[in-house]
Write an enzyme that holds these catalytic residues in place. Structure first.
Site, PDB file in Angstrom:
ATOM      1  N   THR A   1      51.510  -3.066  -3.758  1.00  0.00           N
ATOM      2  CA  THR A   1      52.820  -2.712  -4.307  1.00  0.00           C
ATOM      3  C   THR A   1      53.468  -1.598  -3.500  1.00  0.00           C
ATOM      4  O   THR A   1      54.690  -1.561  -3.343  1.00  0.00           O
ATOM      5  CB  THR A   1      52.682  -2.291  -5.781  1.00  0.00           C
ATOM      6  OG1 THR A   1      52.113  -3.374  -6.527  1.00  0.00           O
ATOM      7  CG2 THR A   1      54.039  -1.952  -6.382  1.00  0.00           C
TER       8      THR A   1
ATOM      9  N   GLU B   1      39.501 -18.126   0.556  1.00  0.00           N
ATOM     10  CA  GLU B   1      39.773 -16.961   1.405  1.00  0.00           C
ATOM     11  C   GLU B   1      39.695 -17.392   2.870  1.00  0.00           C
ATOM     12  O   GLU B   1      38.630 -17.759   3.351  1.00  0.00           O
ATOM     13  CB  GLU B   1      38.780 -15.841   1.118  1.00  0.00           C
ATOM     14  CG  GLU B   1      38.858 -14.654   2.058  1.00  0.00           C
ATOM     15  CD  GLU B   1      40.258 -14.123   2.249  1.00  0.00           C
ATOM     16  OE1 GLU B   1      40.713 -14.068   3.406  1.00  0.00           O
ATOM     17  OE2 GLU B   1      40.909 -13.791   1.232  1.00  0.00           O
TER      18      GLU B   1
ATOM     19  N   HIS C   1      55.142  -3.325  -0.830  1.00  0.00           N
ATOM     20  CA  HIS C   1      56.381  -3.940  -1.328  1.00  0.00           C
ATOM     21  C   HIS C   1      57.509  -2.907  -1.377  1.00  0.00           C
ATOM     22  O   HIS C   1      58.631  -3.168  -0.928  1.00  0.00           O
ATOM     23  CB  HIS C   1      56.152  -4.525  -2.727  1.00  0.00           C
ATOM     24  CG  HIS C   1      55.510  -5.869  -2.736  1.00  0.00           C
ATOM     25  ND1 HIS C   1      56.214  -7.051  -2.711  1.00  0.00           N
ATOM     26  CD2 HIS C   1      54.209  -6.228  -2.768  1.00  0.00           C
ATOM     27  CE1 HIS C   1      55.382  -8.070  -2.720  1.00  0.00           C
ATOM     28  NE2 HIS C   1      54.151  -7.603  -2.756  1.00  0.00           N
TER      29      HIS C   1
END
Length: 330
Positions: free
Chosen positions: A39, A194, A42
């Site tokens: 975040t 993954e 972001h």
């Protein structure tokens, strides 16, 4: 004090910054460790966090440290206490707060998002957001209580049993936390998607029965699918991979512009449950306990460690550095 200050989109500098003064109900913490969250990336690139961000601001919402000042009416903490901070501050009066949905608070504030956070040498926070940690817990572990708390909130939305086939899309730090929680439920099988080959050994150690490296596999089917990436293709795969009666948790944080394509008929005919998960309402104390009891390992998941002066370059080059989980140590 010194702080890494976000001054605008992709603009971060280490500056002399005003040391915080505690309000009556607040404490000032000398930050020891601060996790670098997806975040934060972001926000660095101009997207909102858990709330809108208005630079200049000191980021860092995964943090722990030592109390060095207390406000005039603080009663439960004193200088020298070692604490982990839950960053989210709820108003307590909106309809969501009053309906046991505080994390959806319309007036949500957050340390490291709407007010200065852990990428500075000191940080202030309400006493009610500070949780004392055991003496044997490292500050690095304590900083990573917050992401585990977020994972716990999503995990509790799922119904798992001994017959559940679980698919986790994304074997990064968040996927690794989910993997450990799911493993302790003694489910039938856990598959992790993954693409990074070097993570296979770690994922198997943490409990994966199978590690698949391709996102385009059409043969995967699971009763519970946990999406931890936040990309269009991984979210669409999550829905497609769900078996009849399946549960899909979309946990990865997508950019606000991301739009996915799903078949309503598929949701209808397979009777799927699709859920989202936002932040960590009152899971901090439980997350501390899980780490302290070694139910969840976070320490060994740290891939990179940084110093304050390295942060501007680190945030600019984060994807290229190949960071799975980075942490700032003051």
């Amino acid at each position: 004090m010194k702080a890494a200050v976000l001054q605008g989109t992709k603009q971060m500098d280490v500056l002399d910054w005003k040391k915080p003064v505690p309000g009556p109900f607040e404490v000032v913490v000398k930050v020891k460790s601060c996790g670098i969250c997806g975040t934060d990336q972001h926000i660095y690139h101009g997207h909102p966090g858990s709330a809108d961000v208005h630079p200049p601001i000191v980021l860092g919402h995964e943090l722990a440290g030592e109390v060095v000042e207390v406000g005039s009416v603080v009663s439960g903490l004193q200088t020298g206490d070692r604490v982990s901070i839950d960053p989210n501050i709820y108003c307590g009066t909106c309809k969501y707060c009053r309906n046991n949905q505080a994390h959806l608070c319309v007036n949500l504030q957050a340390v490291g998002v709407t007010r200065d956070g852990g990428m500075g040498e000191y940080c202030s926070a309400p006493e009610s957001n500070c949780y004392q940690i055991p003496d044997e817990m490292s500050f690095e572990e304590a900083a990573l209580v917050e992401p585990l708390g977020c994972v716990l909130h999503g995990f509790k939305k799922l119904q798992l049993n001994a017959l559940s086939h679980v698919l986790i899309i994304g074997g990064g730090f968040i996927g690794q936390l989910f993997l450990q929680l799911v493993k302790h439920q003694n489910v039938k099988s856990i598959t992790v998607i993954e693409p990074a080959e070097h993570k296979k050994e770690l994922l198997e150690r943490l409990g994966a029965d199978e590690v698949v490296h391709l996102l385009n596999s059409s043969e995967l089917e699971a009763d519970v699918v946990i999406e931890c990436v936040g990309r269009k293709e991984s979210m669409e795969l999550a829905v497609k991979s769900a078996a009849k009666g399946g549960q899909v948790l979309l946990f990865g944080v997508a950019s606000p512009e991301t739009v996915i394509s799903v078949s309503p008929f598929e949701i209808f005919s397979k009777e799927l449950s699709i859920k989202g998960s936002f932040i960590n309402p009152y899971t901090h104390e439980e997350a501390i306990s899980l780490i302290a009891k070694h139910v969840v390992d976070v320490q060994s998941l740290i891939s990179h460690r940084f110093l304050l002066g390295e942060l501007p370059e680190t945030m600019a080059d984060y994807p290229r550095l190949g960071v799975s989980k980075g942490i700032l140590n003051h």
